[in-house]
Every structure is written in C-alpha cells, then in structure tokens.
Design a protein around this motif. Structure first.
Motif, short mmCIF file in Angstrom:
data_model
loop_
_atom_site.label_atom_id
_atom_site.label_comp_id
_atom_site.label_asym_id
_atom_site.label_seq_id
_atom_site.Cartn_x
_atom_site.Cartn_y
_atom_site.Cartn_z
N GLY A 1 -1.27 -3.50 -2.39
CA GLY A 1 -1.59 -1.91 -3.11
C GLY A 1 -2.31 -0.87 -2.58
N HIS A 2 -2.29 -0.62 -1.11
CA HIS A 2 -3.23 -0.51 -0.60
C HIS A 2 -3.40 -0.45 0.73
N LEU A 3 -3.73 1.16 1.32
CA LEU A 3 -3.15 0.72 2.87
C LEU A 3 -5.14 -0.51 3.64
N PRO A 4 -4.68 -0.58 4.55
CA PRO A 4 -5.94 -1.34 5.34
C PRO A 4 -6.95 -0.72 5.13
N PHE A 5 -8.15 -1.56 5.13
CA PHE A 5 -9.11 -0.71 5.42
C PHE A 5 -9.60 0.16 6.09
N PHE A 6 -9.37 -0.53 7.47
CA PHE A 6 -9.38 -0.39 8.78
C PHE A 6 -8.08 -0.48 9.39
N LYS A 7 -7.89 0.68 10.49
CA LYS A 7 -6.42 0.39 10.06
C LYS A 7 -6.87 0.76 11.72
N ARG B 1 7.91 -4.68 8.72
CA ARG B 1 8.40 -5.12 7.08
C ARG B 1 7.28 -6.21 6.61
N SER B 2 6.66 -6.83 7.13
CA SER B 2 5.90 -8.01 7.43
C SER B 2 4.45 -6.84 7.29
N VAL B 3 4.10 -6.51 7.48
CA VAL B 3 2.66 -5.35 7.32
C VAL B 3 2.60 -4.89 6.21
N TYR B 4 4.02 -4.03 6.18
CA TYR B 4 4.45 -3.36 4.86
C TYR B 4 4.48 -4.15 3.63
#
Length: 227
Positions: free
Chosen positions: A97-103, A87-90
């Motif tokens: 406003g966007h997903l992490p650039f590097f996953k 939940r913290s990551v989400y």
C-alpha cells in the motif's frame, strides 16, 4: 527487516527508480499500472502486451488529441509490467500500500543532489572532528598517566611535616587547567570535581573520553535546542 531492505536497494537500477516516480505520479490520479492499461493484476505478459498495443493506437500523438505524456506513460507502464523484476517490485508496492520507506542512496542523490551533498559534507566534517578529538585524547592520556605516576610518587615522598596532617591540600597544574587535590594520610590522592566532591586521581576523572555529541556540528544544535 532493515538489512534485507538495504540489500535490495543496492541492486536497484535506474528502472526501479523510474518505477517509483511513475507509481507516485499515478497514485496522485488514484490509479495504478494495471488500471492504466485496463488489465487485471493477474494478467499475463501476453495480455499486457495486447492491452498496450490497443492503448498506444488510441494515444499515439499523430492520431490522438490526448497529451503526448499519456502515450509515454503507457509505454513505460507496459515495459515495467512486462519486466519480471520490475513487476515483482511493483506488486510488492501494491500489496504493502505504499512505496518502500528507503529507496536507495542513488534515488535520493539524483533527486536531491544539493541536499545529499550537504549531508555528506556535514558527516565528513563531523567524523574528521571526532577522529581529531580521539587523537588529542590519546596524546593527552599518555601525558596525564605519566603525571599521575609522578604525583603519586611525590605523595609517597612527602615530608614528615606534611605527613603529620591527616589531609594535605594541594593543586595539580595540567597546563590548560588547575585541579584542586587532597593527599590523605594514607598517601592517596583525590581531586575535587566541579561539585567539590572527592574522586580518585585517575585518567577517567581528569580526561573525559571524546563524544560524537561534542563535535563542532553537534554542539551548534545542542547549544540552541538543549540550552
């Protein structure tokens, strides 16, 4: 900023990667985890569990005409919002406003396995080629250093006939190439580079240091992109 992000990706599990995929899928439908369950972003775990129970009753495949995929999504969303780390990551994703650039490497490897394998092979081949270039450089450097010492020694022993001239022109045979050189009245040796400029006889002027851009896989795009 880069190092902390890389550190975080090292600790991401399969759950985190599924969170990214599910978040991307819901974003395409202009919704998010909280809106899917019908709760506020500030909802407690108990409120999330209650909303989850109510929604799965409506979406259960045995009693609902809705696609079974919605039932599965509901279970995944509830699980992720009830797990503090996920939940913290989400919440960070929503805030930024966007997903992490590097996953993380594992994320890309599991989804683009052939591409990643190709990249790894290219990197390995390039590094191997680069290391071989350095090995060749140090081997030739020892030979050239000895050659320079011999050349300077011979210059000091030049005959009086040659020494009478202000400049004596000669050449140096390195085996794979020949360098034009000049020996001055002061017994100093200069070589002529490609521009016909006089430069001192040193290892640096004869043997350039290896560059990663001179490896095989780098020369190919360099040849066609920067002719």
């Amino acid at each position: 900023m880069v190092l902390p992000q890389l550190y975080r990706t090292w600790h991401w599990r399969q759950d985190h990667l599924e969170l990214f995929d599910l978040s991307t899928a819901l974003q395409k439908n202009n919704t998010d985890f909280y809106a899917w369950l019908g709760v506020e972003p500030t909802a407690t775990t108990a409120e999330i569990s209650k909303a989850h129970r109510q929604l799965v009753l409506k979406l259960h495949p045995e009693t609902s005409a809705e696609p079974a995929e919605k039932f599965e999504i509901t279970n995944k969303v509830a699980y992720m919002l009830r797990t503090p780390q996920l939940r913290s990551v989400y919440n960070d994703i929503l805030q930024q406003g966007h997903l992490p650039f590097f996953k993380g490497v594992f994320y890309y490897y599991t989804r683009y396995k052939l591409v990643c394998m190709g990249i790894l092979i290219c990197v390995a081949v390039t590094l191997l080629d680069y290391l071989k270039a350095w090995e060749k450089y140090f081997t030739e450097k020892i030979t050239i250093e000895q050659f320079i010492l011999n050349a300077k020694s011979m210059a000091q022993k030049m005959s009086a006939k040659h020494a009478s001239a202000k400049t004596h022109k000669s050449f140096i045979d390195l085996g794979d190439r020949t360098l034009n050189c000049e020996i001055t009245e002061a017994k100093e040796i200069f070589i002529l580079n490609e521009k016909n400029e006089r430069v001192p006889l040193t290892v640096a002027h004869i043997l350039p240091m290896p560059s990663i851009w001179d490896t095989l896989l780098m020369r190919i795009p360099k040849k066609y992109m920067f002719p």
